[in-house]
Scaffold this motif. Sequence first.
Motif: not given
Length: 238
Positions: A50-79
């Motif tokens: 999730g941190v890597d997704a925020m560092i690589r964020n190109d402006g398409a979404a706020v960092n909060r969304q970038a983090f939680w999208d990847v975090f949930a992808r890694e752990l499942g939507t229950q995360a």
Amino acid sequence: MYNTILFDLDGTLAPFLQDEFVRAYFQLLLRRLVPMGWDGDSLIRALWAGVDAMIRNDGAAVNRQAFWDVFARELGTQALDLENILEDFYTRDFDGARSALREDADRSSLIRSLREKGYGLVLATNPIFPASAVRTRLGWVGLAASDFDYITTYENCRRSKPNPGYYEDILAQIGRQGGECLMVGNNPVDDMSAREAGMEVYLVTDYLENAGNLPLEDYPRGSFRELEALLNALPRPR
């Protein structure tokens, strides 16, 4: 002459080494979440992703969304259910990570002096944490969110250091030009990239982060005490 000063937080205003802080932070986080049934190794991997997704964020979404999208992808939507729990963690348990501080530091007199002179103040901490975690860390050095005109967090940023766009976004938010600003930080990559947005820079060397052993000769630099002397000698901005 600049009229606005941007400060990095970790390793700059807050006197600690990044590795020691991360170690203390992760220990507290796992102490909170593992008893709930989460696997520690999986959590840490997902967090770094999730941190890597925020560092690589190109402006398409706020960092909060970038983090939680990847975090949930890694752990499942229950995360996603962890967001409220982590908000509570950063407000309470996270304060224990102040154990990483290498010295007691109260930055309130410096910040108050700059404010009284009329300088604009920005906390330009890499926006990979929520505002609650930033407020907690500010408290370790005698500061509060109200001491700054603008603070970067994962809720309000679409880019991160060292992307120069991060600094350009700050300029747009505060209505300043690059030449009106001084960026103070301890990392020649993350913080000194503010130069690419037209800002002046100052590299604090007490808790220097320079994993690549980059040359530092091009940057005005010194200890935090030397920085304080420099800033305290500044006249009122025009």
